[in-house]
Design a protein around this motif. Structure first.
Motif, short mmCIF file in Angstrom:
data_model
loop_
_atom_site.label_atom_id
_atom_site.label_comp_id
_atom_site.label_asym_id
_atom_site.label_seq_id
_atom_site.Cartn_x
_atom_site.Cartn_y
_atom_site.Cartn_z
N ALA A 1 28.71 21.51 -41.70
CA ALA A 1 29.34 21.64 -40.38
C ALA A 1 29.70 23.09 -40.07
CB ALA A 1 30.57 20.74 -40.30
N CYS A 2 30.38 23.76 -41.00
CA CYS A 2 30.79 25.15 -40.74
C CYS A 2 29.59 26.06 -40.53
CB CYS A 2 31.66 25.66 -41.88
SG CYS A 2 33.29 24.89 -41.91
N THR A 3 28.53 25.85 -41.31
CA THR A 3 27.32 26.65 -41.15
C THR A 3 26.69 26.39 -39.78
OG1 THR A 3 26.92 26.61 -43.53
CG2 THR A 3 25.03 27.13 -42.11
N ALA A 4 26.59 25.11 -39.41
CA ALA A 4 25.98 24.76 -38.13
C ALA A 4 26.76 25.37 -36.97
CB ALA A 4 25.89 23.24 -37.99
N TYR A 5 28.09 25.28 -37.02
CA TYR A 5 28.89 25.85 -35.93
C TYR A 5 28.67 27.35 -35.82
CZ TYR A 5 31.38 21.36 -36.26
OH TYR A 5 31.70 20.03 -36.31
N ASP A 6 28.66 28.04 -36.97
CA ASP A 6 28.43 29.49 -36.95
C ASP A 6 27.05 29.82 -36.37
OD1 ASP A 6 30.92 30.04 -38.00
OD2 ASP A 6 30.18 30.54 -40.01
N LEU A 7 26.04 29.06 -36.76
CA LEU A 7 24.69 29.31 -36.26
C LEU A 7 24.60 29.03 -34.76
CD1 LEU A 7 22.68 27.72 -39.19
CD2 LEU A 7 22.81 30.16 -38.65
N LEU A 8 25.20 27.93 -34.33
CA LEU A 8 25.19 27.58 -32.91
C LEU A 8 25.90 28.66 -32.08
CD1 LEU A 8 25.87 23.77 -33.26
CD2 LEU A 8 23.79 24.79 -32.29
N GLU A 9 27.01 29.16 -32.59
CA GLU A 9 27.72 30.23 -31.87
C GLU A 9 26.89 31.50 -31.76
OE1 GLU A 9 31.52 30.50 -33.90
OE2 GLU A 9 32.44 29.14 -32.45
N ARG A 10 25.99 31.70 -32.71
CA ARG A 10 25.08 32.86 -32.66
C ARG A 10 23.93 32.64 -31.68
NH1 ARG A 10 23.80 35.37 -38.43
NH2 ARG A 10 22.07 36.15 -37.23
N GLY A 11 23.79 31.43 -31.18
CA GLY A 11 22.71 31.11 -30.26
C GLY A 11 21.47 30.56 -30.94
N MET A 12 21.58 30.24 -32.21
CA MET A 12 20.42 29.68 -32.93
C MET A 12 20.31 28.18 -32.66
SD MET A 12 20.34 31.53 -36.66
CE MET A 12 18.81 30.75 -37.17
N GLU A 13 19.09 27.70 -32.71
CA GLU A 13 18.83 26.27 -32.67
C GLU A 13 19.02 25.74 -34.08
OE1 GLU A 13 15.44 25.21 -29.61
OE2 GLU A 13 14.91 24.61 -31.64
N VAL A 14 19.81 24.70 -34.24
CA VAL A 14 20.09 24.14 -35.56
C VAL A 14 19.51 22.74 -35.66
CG1 VAL A 14 21.90 23.52 -37.20
CG2 VAL A 14 22.19 25.52 -35.72
N HIS A 15 18.68 22.55 -36.68
CA HIS A 15 18.05 21.25 -36.95
C HIS A 15 18.61 20.73 -38.26
CE1 HIS A 15 14.95 21.74 -33.78
NE2 HIS A 15 15.28 23.01 -33.96
N ILE A 16 19.44 19.71 -38.17
CA ILE A 16 20.07 19.14 -39.36
C ILE A 16 19.22 17.97 -39.83
CG2 ILE A 16 22.11 17.99 -40.28
CD1 ILE A 16 23.70 19.69 -38.24
N VAL A 17 18.78 18.06 -41.07
CA VAL A 17 17.89 17.04 -41.64
C VAL A 17 18.77 15.93 -42.22
CG1 VAL A 17 15.91 16.64 -43.12
CG2 VAL A 17 16.31 18.93 -42.17
N ALA A 18 18.94 14.86 -41.44
CA ALA A 18 19.93 13.82 -41.75
C ALA A 18 19.70 13.16 -43.11
CB ALA A 18 19.97 12.78 -40.64
N ASP A 19 18.44 13.00 -43.51
CA ASP A 19 18.18 12.36 -44.81
C ASP A 19 18.19 13.37 -45.95
OD1 ASP A 19 15.74 13.51 -44.07
OD2 ASP A 19 14.55 11.74 -44.52
N ALA A 20 18.56 14.61 -45.65
CA ALA A 20 18.71 15.65 -46.68
C ALA A 20 20.10 16.30 -46.58
CB ALA A 20 17.62 16.70 -46.54
N VAL A 21 21.06 15.53 -46.02
CA VAL A 21 22.44 15.97 -45.88
C VAL A 21 23.34 14.81 -46.28
CG1 VAL A 21 24.23 16.51 -44.15
CG2 VAL A 21 22.02 17.64 -44.03
N SER A 22 24.39 15.11 -47.03
CA SER A 22 25.31 14.04 -47.41
C SER A 22 26.70 14.57 -47.67
CB SER A 22 24.78 13.26 -48.62
OG SER A 22 25.46 12.01 -48.73
#
Length: 180
Positions: free
Chosen positions: A113-134
């Motif tokens: 979550a913290c990584t995704a928020y930081d990336l999104l704030e930078r303007g990056m597109e974030v693709h979270i691989v749901a079956d590779a996250v837990s």
């Protein structure tokens, strides 16, 4: 503003977050998460998509698990939850600041979550691989994924990422990518 979420091998980076030994007995579906992340890593190597690997406090949580297949990768150690440490920022810059991040690892409600928020704030597109996250609990995992989707991240699967990256059964690396 993020686009529609179509992945491109030319503008992507694979982020492998904290898949370490001490998490093995406590993370929900740990074996599946690592297996799917390993598939992504192998495919990204074939498609020349750069991977970035982090370890959260390795002194206490141990090394990255061997079945990820990450030997040879530079390991960025951290204590903060976001993967975007100074050394990771430097690596992203040296890669030309990719526009898309494929994110997998643990834990969904913390480091992912913290990584995704930081990336999104930078303007990056974030693709979270749901079956590779837990996470340790399925509840934390599901609510984190829901919250990340609300924040603008794209939720996907390992197979979805692989097929988006090759786009066509005639892609020269299609069969090689699909074998993993």
């Amino acid at each position: 503003m993020a686009g529609i979420g179509r992945l491109s091998a030319r503008s992507s980076v694979l982020l492998l977050c904290d898949m370490q030994e001490k998490f093995r007995p406590t993370i929900f579906h740990f074996t599946n998460v690592v297996s799917n992340a390993a598939r992504l890593l192998q495919a990204c190597r074939i498609l020349a998509i750069p991977p970035i690997l982090t370890e959260q406090y390795p002194k206490g949580l141990g090394p990255t698990v061997p079945e990820l297949g990450a030997e040879g990768l530079k390991t960025h150690t951290k204590t903060r939850f976001s993967m975007l440490t100074d050394t990771v920022e430097e690596e992203l810059k040296s890669l030309g600041n990719p526009k898309q991040a494929i994110l997998c690892g643990i834990e969904a409600q913390a480091c992912i979550a913290c990584t995704a928020y930081d990336l999104l704030e930078r303007g990056m597109e974030v693709h979270i691989v749901a079956d590779a996250v837990s996470a340790r609990s399925q509840t934390d995992r599901l609510f984190a994924l829901s919250r990340l989707k609300q924040s603008g991240a794209f939720l996907t699967t390992t197979e979805g990422v692989l097929l988006q990256l090759v786009q066509d059964a005639k892609h020269p690396n299609f069969k090689e990518v699909q074998q993993y």
